[in-house]
Motif scaffolding. Structure first.
Motif, PDB file in Angstrom:
ATOM      1  N   TYR A 228      49.574 174.778  87.123  1.00 26.52           N
ATOM      2  CA  TYR A 228      50.450 174.360  86.613  1.00 26.52           C
ATOM      3  C   TYR A 228      50.879 172.383  86.584  1.00 26.52           C
ATOM      4  O   TYR A 228      51.278 172.173  85.740  1.00 26.52           O
ATOM      5  CB  TYR A 228      51.868 175.057  87.946  1.00 26.52           C
ATOM      6  N   VAL A 229      50.832 171.937  87.570  1.00 29.52           N
ATOM      7  CA  VAL A 229      50.770 170.204  87.061  1.00 29.52           C
ATOM      8  C   VAL A 229      50.115 170.119  86.023  1.00 29.52           C
ATOM      9  O   VAL A 229      50.614 169.043  85.283  1.00 29.52           O
ATOM     10  CB  VAL A 229      50.744 169.558  88.635  1.00 29.52           C
ATOM     11  N   GLY A 230      48.693 170.871  85.734  1.00 31.67           N
ATOM     12  CA  GLY A 230      47.813 170.028  84.269  1.00 31.67           C
ATOM     13  C   GLY A 230      48.584 170.070  83.046  1.00 31.67           C
ATOM     14  O   GLY A 230      49.123 169.989  82.061  1.00 31.67           O
ATOM     15  N   ALA A 231      49.659 171.283  83.551  1.00 33.36           N
ATOM     16  CA  ALA A 231      50.168 171.807  82.288  1.00 33.36           C
ATOM     17  C   ALA A 231      51.497 171.163  82.020  1.00 33.36           C
ATOM     18  O   ALA A 231      52.006 171.164  81.192  1.00 33.36           O
ATOM     19  CB  ALA A 231      50.720 173.381  81.930  1.00 33.36           C
ATOM     20  N   GLU A 232      52.057 170.979  82.720  1.00 33.50           N
ATOM     21  CA  GLU A 232      53.748 170.623  82.573  1.00 33.50           C
ATOM     22  C   GLU A 232      53.239 168.944  83.187  1.00 33.50           C
ATOM     23  O   GLU A 232      53.769 168.297  81.137  1.00 33.50           O
ATOM     24  CB  GLU A 232      54.138 170.273  84.040  1.00 33.50           C
ATOM     25  N   THR A 233      51.814 168.271  82.449  1.00 30.93           N
ATOM     26  CA  THR A 233      51.762 166.420  82.143  1.00 30.93           C
ATOM     27  C   THR A 233      51.417 167.099  81.211  1.00 30.93           C
ATOM     28  O   THR A 233      51.630 166.331  80.604  1.00 30.93           O
ATOM     29  CB  THR A 233      50.781 166.344  83.695  1.00 30.93           C
ATOM     30  N   ALA A 234      50.835 167.616  80.729  1.00 31.50           N
ATOM     31  CA  ALA A 234      50.085 167.581  79.147  1.00 31.50           C
ATOM     32  C   ALA A 234      50.634 167.105  78.326  1.00 31.50           C
ATOM     33  O   ALA A 234      51.308 166.375  77.443  1.00 31.50           O
ATOM     34  CB  ALA A 234      48.985 168.786  79.438  1.00 31.50           C
ATOM     35  N   LEU A 235      51.963 168.724  78.029  1.00 32.77           N
ATOM     36  CA  LEU A 235      52.834 168.673  77.258  1.00 32.77           C
ATOM     37  C   LEU A 235      53.796 167.031  77.081  1.00 32.77           C
ATOM     38  O   LEU A 235      54.049 166.231  76.399  1.00 32.77           O
ATOM     39  CB  LEU A 235      53.961 169.832  77.163  1.00 32.77           C
ATOM     40  N   GLY A 236      53.750 166.853  78.847  1.00 30.30           N
ATOM     41  CA  GLY A 236      54.555 165.426  78.860  1.00 30.30           C
ATOM     42  C   GLY A 236      53.728 164.379  77.986  1.00 30.30           C
ATOM     43  O   GLY A 236      54.556 163.143  77.679  1.00 30.30           O
ATOM     44  N   VAL A 237      52.807 164.075  78.119  1.00 28.68           N
ATOM     45  CA  VAL A 237      51.333 162.856  77.689  1.00 28.68           C
ATOM     46  C   VAL A 237      51.542 162.999  76.421  1.00 28.68           C
ATOM     47  O   VAL A 237      51.214 162.275  75.592  1.00 28.68           O
ATOM     48  CB  VAL A 237      50.678 163.138  78.731  1.00 28.68           C
ATOM     49  N   TRP A 238      50.767 164.602  76.174  1.00 27.42           N
ATOM     50  CA  TRP A 238      50.984 164.671  74.158  1.00 27.42           C
ATOM     51  C   TRP A 238      51.766 165.181  73.368  1.00 27.42           C
ATOM     52  O   TRP A 238      51.239 165.080  72.365  1.00 27.42           O
ATOM     53  CB  TRP A 238      49.340 165.759  74.483  1.00 27.42           C
TER      54      TRP A 238
END
Length: 399
Positions: A228-238
């Motif tokens: 979950y946190v990986g997906a949440e962060t990925a969109l915020g970063v990229w």
């Protein structure tokens, strides 16, 4: 103000207010990096995937402090741990703007991770033990307020002063002010909230860590947080990079769109707090994952610029209740006796997901195409949904 907060009339309100403020401060640094990364990597002459080094450094610190939250709480208490964590984070963020070499920024990332991990795991454990699902949603909505302001602060700094450093200066000073605030209110954290009906708090169990580590349900629950946190962060970063470098969106507009992801995320958590008790964690998680899958598919479709904006907003709104609902549902998945250990492990796992998944998507995007970013999100959310169904099946089999 401090005297009012410390008075016996308002101990519960004061604790909640301080926890919310801490989570605003916790979210602010996370929102800076996505918008600031193109400028930061240009200043240091870095390749696109160099972000992975900084994320890995942050996760090393974050995972370490999260995993040892119980020890830190026993030694320092919640108030001192919050104060020291804010101090570490503030010093590290200000340090980003002062050091001349990239390896120094990466080293400071470990310090920032240590501070963030301790405050995140400590407050999640405290709120899960002392308060209900509604306040857990609103606590994480406060993090959403912080991370929503991060892209806007960075966008303003780039537009007005042409510098990514302004955003980090602002947030670093805010963290230091928070540290002072927590030092001045240490006594509040020694006044635990009462538990209705005399039930045990999650922190009252003395279950050996080794026993918790042997439970399959614990490890599946930990995996949920990695994904979950990986997906949440990925969109915020990229999202900013995807919009500006692959889809031709103006930088200022892309910064606002990235901020809107976190804005919708925050609105979703506030709304989820209103219905959390009636709806229950399970429905919040399932509904959120369905929305996340739909939004990721829409972003992958890339029908038109306005559709991209709507897709990013939809994902932010859909995923909003998932993390706090998963946290509130920890005891239901693994049992009360394993919940405290599992919460600490889950928070440590968030650091792993925060580094590995965005960095992995970044490597693939750099080697192949930035258009792999939405595809990667779709795959991660699909795997997350499958793991969640497995976790609930294991919970049902243990009852």
């Amino acid at each position: 103000m401090v005297a009012w907060l410390s008075s016996a009339r308002h101990p519960r309100l004061a604790l909640v207010a301080l926890a919310f403020i801490a989570f605003v401060g916790l979210g602010m640094p996370d929102g800076l990096l996505g918008v600031g990364w193109p400028s930061l990597r240009a200043d240091f002459a870095l390749p696109l995937d160099a972000l992975g080094g900084l994320l890995a450094a942050g996760v090393a610190g974050y995972t370490t402090s999260s995993f040892f939250t119980g020890t830190l709480l026993a030694r320092f208490g919640v108030g001192r741990m919050l104060a020291l964590s804010c101090l570490l984070t503030g010093v590290a963020l200000l340090g980003y703007t002062l050091v001349p070499l990239w390896w120094m920024v990466v080293a400071l990332g470990v310090v920032a991770g240590l501070g963030a991990g301790a405050i995140d795991a400590g407050l999640n454990t405290y709120v899960a033990a002392h308060f209900g699902a509604r306040l857990m949603q609103w606590l994480h909505a406060s993090w959403g307020v912080g991370i929503t302001s991060g892209p806007l602060l960075m966008t303003a700094g780039l537009a007005l002063w042409q510098s990514w450093r302004v955003g980090y200066w602002t947030v670093g000073v805010f963290q230091l002010v928070l540290a002072v605030g927590f030092f001045l209110t240490l006594s509040l954290w020694e006044q635990p909230a009462p538990v209705p009906g005399g039930k045990k708090r999650l922190t009252d169990y003395q279950t050996p860590l080794g026993l918790a580590l042997r439970q399959p349900a614990v490890w599946v629950s930990v995996a949920l947080f990695v994904l979950y946190v990986g997906a949440e962060t990925a969109l915020g970063v990229w999202a900013y990079t995807l919009l500006t470098e692959a889809r031709g969106v103006e930088p200022a507009l892309a910064g606002v769109v990235t901020g809107s992801y976190w804005l919708m995320f925050t609105i979703g958590r506030v709304a989820a707090g209103v219905v959390a008790v009636r709806t229950g964690p399970d429905r919040l998680v399932r509904g959120g994952l369905i929305g996340a899958l739909g939004g990721s598919a829409l972003l992958l479709w890339n029908l038109a610029p306005i559709v991209n904006v709507l897709a990013i907003g939809l994902i932010g709104l859909a995923i909003a209740p998932i993390f706090p609902a998963l946290m509130s549902g920890t005891a239901a998945r693994v049992g009360d006796q394993f919940a405290a250990h599992t919460i600490g492990m889950q928070m440590a796992a968030t650091g792993v997901g925060m580094a590995l998944i965005p960095a992995g998507i970044g490597v693939l995007a750099d080697r192949l195409s930035l258009e792999l970013i939405p595809l990667g999100l779709l795959v991660v959310y699909a795997v997350l949904f499958g793991c969640y169904l497995l976790a609930m099946r294991l919970a049902a089999s243990d009852q």
